[in-house]
Design a protein around this motif. Structure first.
Motif, PDB file in Angstrom:
ATOM      1  N   UNK A  55     -37.557  38.811  53.143  1.00  0.00           N
ATOM      2  CA  UNK A  55     -36.681  38.477  52.016  1.00  0.00           C
ATOM      3  C   UNK A  55     -35.271  38.815  51.981  1.00  0.00           C
ATOM      4  N   UNK A  56     -35.342  40.352  51.567  1.00  0.00           N
ATOM      5  CA  UNK A  56     -34.095  40.966  50.912  1.00  0.00           C
ATOM      6  C   UNK A  56     -33.538  41.001  52.277  1.00  0.00           C
ATOM      7  N   UNK A  57     -33.752  41.832  53.602  1.00  0.00           N
ATOM      8  CA  UNK A  57     -32.494  41.901  54.619  1.00  0.00           C
ATOM      9  C   UNK A  57     -32.438  40.474  55.537  1.00  0.00           C
ATOM     10  N   UNK A  58     -32.967  39.306  55.006  1.00  0.00           N
ATOM     11  CA  UNK A  58     -32.877  37.933  55.728  1.00  0.00           C
ATOM     12  C   UNK A  58     -31.436  37.753  54.058  1.00  0.00           C
ATOM     13  N   UNK A  59     -31.461  37.632  52.938  1.00  0.00           N
ATOM     14  CA  UNK A  59     -30.380  37.708  51.987  1.00  0.00           C
ATOM     15  C   UNK A  59     -29.248  38.908  52.695  1.00  0.00           C
ATOM     16  N   UNK A  60     -29.506  39.560  52.986  1.00  0.00           N
ATOM     17  CA  UNK A  60     -28.591  41.028  53.402  1.00  0.00           C
ATOM     18  C   UNK A  60     -27.594  40.108  54.677  1.00  0.00           C
ATOM     19  N   UNK A  61     -27.926  40.091  55.500  1.00  0.00           N
ATOM     20  CA  UNK A  61     -27.858  39.537  56.887  1.00  0.00           C
ATOM     21  C   UNK A  61     -27.153  38.453  56.691  1.00  0.00           C
ATOM     22  N   UNK A  62     -27.492  37.764  56.050  1.00  0.00           N
ATOM     23  CA  UNK A  62     -26.965  36.141  55.907  1.00  0.00           C
ATOM     24  C   UNK A  62     -26.580  35.848  57.364  1.00  0.00           C
ATOM     25  N   UNK A  63     -27.643  35.354  58.245  1.00  0.00           N
ATOM     26  CA  UNK A  63     -27.633  34.911  59.769  1.00  0.00           C
ATOM     27  C   UNK A  63     -27.318  35.490  61.039  1.00  0.00           C
ATOM     28  N   UNK A  64     -26.892  36.914  60.787  1.00  0.00           N
ATOM     29  CA  UNK A  64     -26.433  38.529  61.971  1.00  0.00           C
ATOM     30  C   UNK A  64     -27.454  38.496  62.409  1.00  0.00           C
ATOM     31  N   UNK A  65     -28.369  38.759  61.599  1.00  0.00           N
ATOM     32  CA  UNK A  65     -29.129  39.566  62.420  1.00  0.00           C
ATOM     33  C   UNK A  65     -30.877  38.848  62.843  1.00  0.00           C
ATOM     34  N   UNK A  66     -31.613  38.409  63.480  1.00  0.00           N
ATOM     35  CA  UNK A  66     -32.729  37.787  63.225  1.00  0.00           C
ATOM     36  C   UNK A  66     -33.786  38.857  63.219  1.00  0.00           C
ATOM     37  N   UNK A  67     -33.983  37.822  61.743  1.00  0.00           N
ATOM     38  CA  UNK A  67     -35.675  39.622  61.314  1.00  0.00           C
ATOM     39  C   UNK A  67     -36.726  38.586  61.661  1.00  0.00           C
ATOM     40  N   UNK A  68     -37.494  39.456  62.320  1.00  0.00           N
ATOM     41  CA  UNK A  68     -38.937  38.955  63.196  1.00  0.00           C
ATOM     42  C   UNK A  68     -40.197  39.398  62.105  1.00  0.00           C
ATOM     43  N   UNK A  69     -41.016  39.074  61.813  1.00  0.00           N
ATOM     44  CA  UNK A  69     -42.507  40.223  61.217  1.00  0.00           C
ATOM     45  C   UNK A  69     -43.302  39.909  61.685  1.00  0.00           C
ATOM     46  N   UNK A  70     -44.317  41.169  61.912  1.00  0.00           N
ATOM     47  CA  UNK A  70     -45.803  41.469  62.141  1.00  0.00           C
ATOM     48  C   UNK A  70     -46.858  41.942  61.244  1.00  0.00           C
ATOM     49  N   UNK A  71     -48.013  41.407  60.923  1.00  0.00           N
ATOM     50  CA  UNK A  71     -49.157  42.151  60.021  1.00  0.00           C
ATOM     51  C   UNK A  71     -49.997  43.445  60.515  1.00  0.00           C
ATOM     52  N   UNK A  72     -49.324  43.698  61.425  1.00  0.00           N
ATOM     53  CA  UNK A  72     -50.616  45.165  62.186  1.00  0.00           C
ATOM     54  C   UNK A  72     -49.285  45.121  63.498  1.00  0.00           C
ATOM     55  N   UNK A  73     -49.600  46.308  63.717  1.00  0.00           N
ATOM     56  CA  UNK A  73     -50.032  46.916  64.855  1.00  0.00           C
ATOM     57  C   UNK A  73     -49.744  46.440  65.996  1.00  0.00           C
ATOM     58  N   UNK A  74     -51.504  45.937  66.295  1.00  0.00           N
ATOM     59  CA  UNK A  74     -51.926  45.088  67.226  1.00  0.00           C
ATOM     60  C   UNK A  74     -50.419  43.711  67.554  1.00  0.00           C
ATOM     61  N   UNK A  75     -50.408  42.937  67.013  1.00  0.00           N
ATOM     62  CA  UNK A  75     -49.748  41.758  66.456  1.00  0.00           C
ATOM     63  C   UNK A  75     -48.533  42.829  66.813  1.00  0.00           C
ATOM     64  N   UNK A  76     -47.403  43.815  66.901  1.00  0.00           N
ATOM     65  CA  UNK A  76     -46.536  43.509  66.910  1.00  0.00           C
ATOM     66  C   UNK A  76     -46.251  44.037  68.575  1.00  0.00           C
ATOM     67  N   UNK A  77     -47.157  44.873  68.813  1.00  0.00           N
ATOM     68  CA  UNK A  77     -47.202  45.809  70.190  1.00  0.00           C
ATOM     69  C   UNK A  77     -47.532  44.200  71.450  1.00  0.00           C
ATOM     70  N   UNK A  78     -48.586  42.952  71.052  1.00  0.00           N
ATOM     71  CA  UNK A  78     -48.132  41.888  71.515  1.00  0.00           C
ATOM     72  C   UNK A  78     -46.855  41.202  71.479  1.00  0.00           C
TER      73      UNK A  78
END
Length: 262
Positions: free
Chosen positions: A19-42
């Protein structure tokens, strides 16, 4: 658009950072998230991230193990490690693995944004460095390094190409200039330089085009003329086939030195 991946198994922290980065970036960056290291690596198997912000302690695959895996894949981006554990060993290990910064929970929003800004400056710096490396054609360096052992005819041919690069020269034209049969000259050129005449001419034209793109503000059509292409359209096609991006994109990539985030 650059991508920032947030990896944290704690939903409140993960969503708070997002939420903090989405507000800060104002659409300039793509903000993604993962709930674990396994999910991130996949996710990273089919996607790429320019910056990863990851918790150090997670079940199954923690932040440090994720860094090790990414390093082994040869796809380690800029990394910011976050943790609720103020333990020096974690900080030291993460930095040894190539992490850009180690910051502690609870996260201060201003400190987080400052760290992200500095990390993205590093991303930009790396991209400019990579782009500048592309400015130099390794094959031309190789040909130039071996030029001393070439015969007089090939040395003269290379000199002629360099002097007439702005013209629509052909192999037959150069062969005639050297008073050689075109077929014989073609074989001789490839035999001594290791590249065909056509390939060498194209590489030399594109090398000069890159230099003009980076050091001047000439429009693309004028650069096309300066390096011997009769139409800008064909020049753009040749450039894109070779470099994977258009001349305009190449110029922007190399010259975009503004470290600020608007």
């Amino acid at each position: 658009m650059k991508t920032i991946l947030i990896v944290d198994d704690e939903p409140r922290t993960r969503l708070g950072i997002q939420k903090t980065l989405v507000a800060w970036s104002a659409g300039k960056y793509r903000i993604e998230s993962a709930a674990s290291g396994v999910e991130a690596l996949a996710w990273l198997e089919t996607n790429s991230a320019h910056l990863i912000i990851t918790d150090v302690r997670m079940p199954e695959v923690d932040g440090l193990e994720m860094l090790e895996t990414l390093a082994s894949r040869g796809q380690l981006p800029v990394i910011i490690i976050i943790s609720g554990y103020a333990e020096f060993e974690y900080a030291k290990k993460s930095l040894q693995l190539g992490a850009f910064e180690y910051i502690l929970k609870p996260l201060d929003k201003t400190a987080l944004i400052n760290a992200v800004q500095r990390a993205l400056e590093l991303v930009d710096s790396r991209e400019r460095h990579d782009a500048m490396e592309k400015l130099v054609d390794p094959k031309l360096i190789e040909v130039g390094r071996d030029e001393a052992r070439y015969g007089t005819a090939i040395k003269d041919a290379i000199g002629y190409i360099y002097a007439h690069l702005h013209e629509a020269i052909s192999m037959k034209q150069v062969a005639d200039q050297l008073h050689l049969n075109a077929s014989y000259f073609s074989v001789l050129f490839k035999e001594q330089t290791g590249v065909t005449f056509s390939d060498y001419l194209t590489r030399r034209r594109l090398q000069r085009a890159k230099e003009l793109l980076v050091t001047t503000s000439m429009p693309i059509w004028e650069i096309a003329e300066k390096v011997g292409y009769q139409t800008a359209k064909y020049f753009v096609k040749v450039f894109k086939d070779s470099e994977g991006i258009s001349p305009g994109q190449y110029r922007h990539q190399v010259l975009d030195t503004d470290p600020s985030i608007q």
